[in-house]
Design a protein around this motif. Sequence first.
Motif, PDB file in Angstrom:
ATOM      1  N   VAL A   5       0.860  -1.186   0.000  1.00  0.00           N
ATOM      2  CA  VAL A   5       0.000   0.000   0.000  1.00  0.00           C
ATOM      3  C   VAL A   5       0.892   1.230   0.000  1.00  0.00           C
ATOM      4  N   ARG A   6       0.676   2.111  -0.955  1.00  0.00           N
ATOM      5  CA  ARG A   6       1.513   3.299  -1.149  1.00  0.00           C
ATOM      6  C   ARG A   6       0.801   4.599  -0.760  1.00  0.00           C
ATOM      7  N   ILE A   7      -0.027   4.545   0.284  1.00  0.00           N
ATOM      8  CA  ILE A   7      -0.738   5.743   0.723  1.00  0.00           C
ATOM      9  C   ILE A   7       0.252   6.836   1.119  1.00  0.00           C
ATOM     10  N   ASP A   8       1.329   6.458   1.793  1.00  0.00           N
ATOM     11  CA  ASP A   8       2.290   7.452   2.269  1.00  0.00           C
ATOM     12  C   ASP A   8       2.892   8.267   1.136  1.00  0.00           C
ATOM     13  N   LEU A  11       0.182  10.739   0.037  1.00  0.00           N
ATOM     14  CA  LEU A  11       0.025  11.782   1.046  1.00  0.00           C
ATOM     15  C   LEU A  11       1.173  12.784   0.979  1.00  0.00           C
ATOM     16  N   ALA A  12       2.381  12.296   0.805  1.00  0.00           N
ATOM     17  CA  ALA A  12       3.544  13.178   0.722  1.00  0.00           C
ATOM     18  C   ALA A  12       3.455  14.083  -0.504  1.00  0.00           C
ATOM     19  N   LYS A  13       3.029  13.529  -1.631  1.00  0.00           N
ATOM     20  CA  LYS A  13       2.899  14.329  -2.849  1.00  0.00           C
ATOM     21  C   LYS A  13       1.927  15.482  -2.665  1.00  0.00           C
ATOM     22  N   ARG A  14       0.905  15.251  -1.844  1.00  0.00           N
ATOM     23  CA  ARG A  14      -0.137  16.262  -1.639  1.00  0.00           C
ATOM     24  C   ARG A  14       0.044  17.052  -0.343  1.00  0.00           C
ATOM     25  N   LYS A  15       1.133  16.734   0.386  1.00  0.00           N
ATOM     26  CA  LYS A  15       1.410  17.384   1.675  1.00  0.00           C
ATOM     27  C   LYS A  15       0.183  17.338   2.585  1.00  0.00           C
ATOM     28  N   MET A  16      -0.427  16.152   2.644  1.00  0.00           N
ATOM     29  CA  MET A  16      -1.635  15.942   3.442  1.00  0.00           C
ATOM     30  C   MET A  16      -1.281  15.079   4.645  1.00  0.00           C
ATOM     31  N   SER A  17      -1.806  15.444   5.800  1.00  0.00           N
ATOM     32  CA  SER A  17      -1.548  14.667   7.009  1.00  0.00           C
ATOM     33  C   SER A  17      -2.440  13.424   7.045  1.00  0.00           C
ATOM     34  N   VAL A  32      -5.937   3.941   8.937  1.00  0.00           N
ATOM     35  CA  VAL A  32      -4.966   4.383   7.919  1.00  0.00           C
ATOM     36  C   VAL A  32      -3.614   3.746   8.230  1.00  0.00           C
ATOM     37  N   ALA A  33      -3.233   3.715   9.495  1.00  0.00           N
ATOM     38  CA  ALA A  33      -1.965   3.089   9.893  1.00  0.00           C
ATOM     39  C   ALA A  33      -1.956   1.604   9.557  1.00  0.00           C
ATOM     40  N   VAL A  34      -3.069   0.926   9.777  1.00  0.00           N
ATOM     41  CA  VAL A  34      -3.169  -0.501   9.442  1.00  0.00           C
ATOM     42  C   VAL A  34      -2.947  -0.702   7.944  1.00  0.00           C
ATOM     43  N   LEU A  35      -3.543   0.151   7.136  1.00  0.00           N
ATOM     44  CA  LEU A  35      -3.351   0.063   5.681  1.00  0.00           C
ATOM     45  C   LEU A  35      -1.899   0.360   5.304  1.00  0.00           C
ATOM     46  N   LYS A  36      -1.360   1.448   5.828  1.00  0.00           N
ATOM     47  CA  LYS A  36       0.004   1.858   5.480  1.00  0.00           C
ATOM     48  C   LYS A  36       1.043   0.816   5.875  1.00  0.00           C
ATOM     49  N   ASN A  37       0.825   0.145   6.997  1.00  0.00           N
ATOM     50  CA  ASN A  37       1.812  -0.808   7.504  1.00  0.00           C
ATOM     51  C   ASN A  37       1.644  -2.215   6.949  1.00  0.00           C
ATOM     52  N   GLY A  38       0.699  -2.392   6.040  1.00  0.00           N
ATOM     53  CA  GLY A  38       0.524  -3.692   5.394  1.00  0.00           C
ATOM     54  C   GLY A  38      -0.143  -4.732   6.269  1.00  0.00           C
ATOM     55  N   ARG A  39      -0.836  -4.310   7.321  1.00  0.00           N
ATOM     56  CA  ARG A  39      -1.503  -5.272   8.204  1.00  0.00           C
ATOM     57  C   ARG A  39      -2.958  -5.512   7.819  1.00  0.00           C
ATOM     58  N   ALA A  40      -3.471  -4.768   6.854  1.00  0.00           N
ATOM     59  CA  ALA A  40      -4.866  -4.939   6.443  1.00  0.00           C
ATOM     60  C   ALA A  40      -5.011  -6.227   5.642  1.00  0.00           C
ATOM     61  N   LYS A  41      -6.085  -6.947   5.891  1.00  0.00           N
ATOM     62  CA  LYS A  41      -6.370  -8.171   5.148  1.00  0.00           C
ATOM     63  C   LYS A  41      -7.286  -7.893   3.955  1.00  0.00           C
ATOM     64  N   ALA A  42      -7.988  -6.757   3.998  1.00  0.00           N
ATOM     65  CA  ALA A  42      -8.923  -6.410   2.932  1.00  0.00           C
ATOM     66  C   ALA A  42      -9.188  -4.915   2.978  1.00  0.00           C
ATOM     67  N   LEU A  48     -11.696   2.304  -0.907  1.00  0.00           N
ATOM     68  CA  LEU A  48     -10.706   2.546  -1.953  1.00  0.00           C
ATOM     69  C   LEU A  48     -11.150   3.689  -2.854  1.00  0.00           C
ATOM     70  N   GLU A  49     -12.431   3.707  -3.201  1.00  0.00           N
ATOM     71  CA  GLU A  49     -12.972   4.790  -4.020  1.00  0.00           C
ATOM     72  C   GLU A  49     -12.811   6.133  -3.307  1.00  0.00           C
ATOM     73  N   ALA A  50     -13.136   6.185  -2.013  1.00  0.00           N
ATOM     74  CA  ALA A  50     -13.015   7.423  -1.241  1.00  0.00           C
ATOM     75  C   ALA A  50     -11.557   7.868  -1.172  1.00  0.00           C
ATOM     76  N   MET A  51     -10.640   6.928  -0.987  1.00  0.00           N
ATOM     77  CA  MET A  51      -9.221   7.284  -0.936  1.00  0.00           C
ATOM     78  C   MET A  51      -8.767   7.873  -2.263  1.00  0.00           C
ATOM     79  N   CYS A  52      -9.191   7.269  -3.360  1.00  0.00           N
ATOM     80  CA  CYS A  52      -8.829   7.778  -4.685  1.00  0.00           C
ATOM     81  C   CYS A  52      -9.447   9.151  -4.931  1.00  0.00           C
ATOM     82  N   ARG A  53     -10.680   9.344  -4.506  1.00  0.00           N
ATOM     83  CA  ARG A  53     -11.355  10.636  -4.685  1.00  0.00           C
ATOM     84  C   ARG A  53     -10.622  11.721  -3.913  1.00  0.00           C
ATOM     85  N   VAL A  54     -10.294  11.451  -2.651  1.00  0.00           N
ATOM     86  CA  VAL A  54      -9.620  12.431  -1.799  1.00  0.00           C
ATOM     87  C   VAL A  54      -8.228  12.761  -2.340  1.00  0.00           C
TER      88      VAL A  54
END
Length: 81
Positions: A5-8, A11-17, A32-42, A48-54
Amino acid sequence: MPIVVRIDVQLAKRKMSVGEFAERVGITPANVAVLKNGRAKAVRFSTLEAMCRVLGCQPGDLLEWVPDESEVEDQAGALRP
């Protein structure tokens, strides 16, 4: 885990916390931390749509398949005659 997961990066590209991102997506900073750290199972498609929209990006900008070492070795062995 072969899905990274490449959320970080986004986020860095957009300077978003993480906090702002979590609030705008509608999930907790802990999730968000669970996703970023690769611990999410699904991940739900609606999340995903909301993350892409934001972030104004495509799912492939957030998720990347990376073969694990055993898959790389299997593929290398399969290529040899």
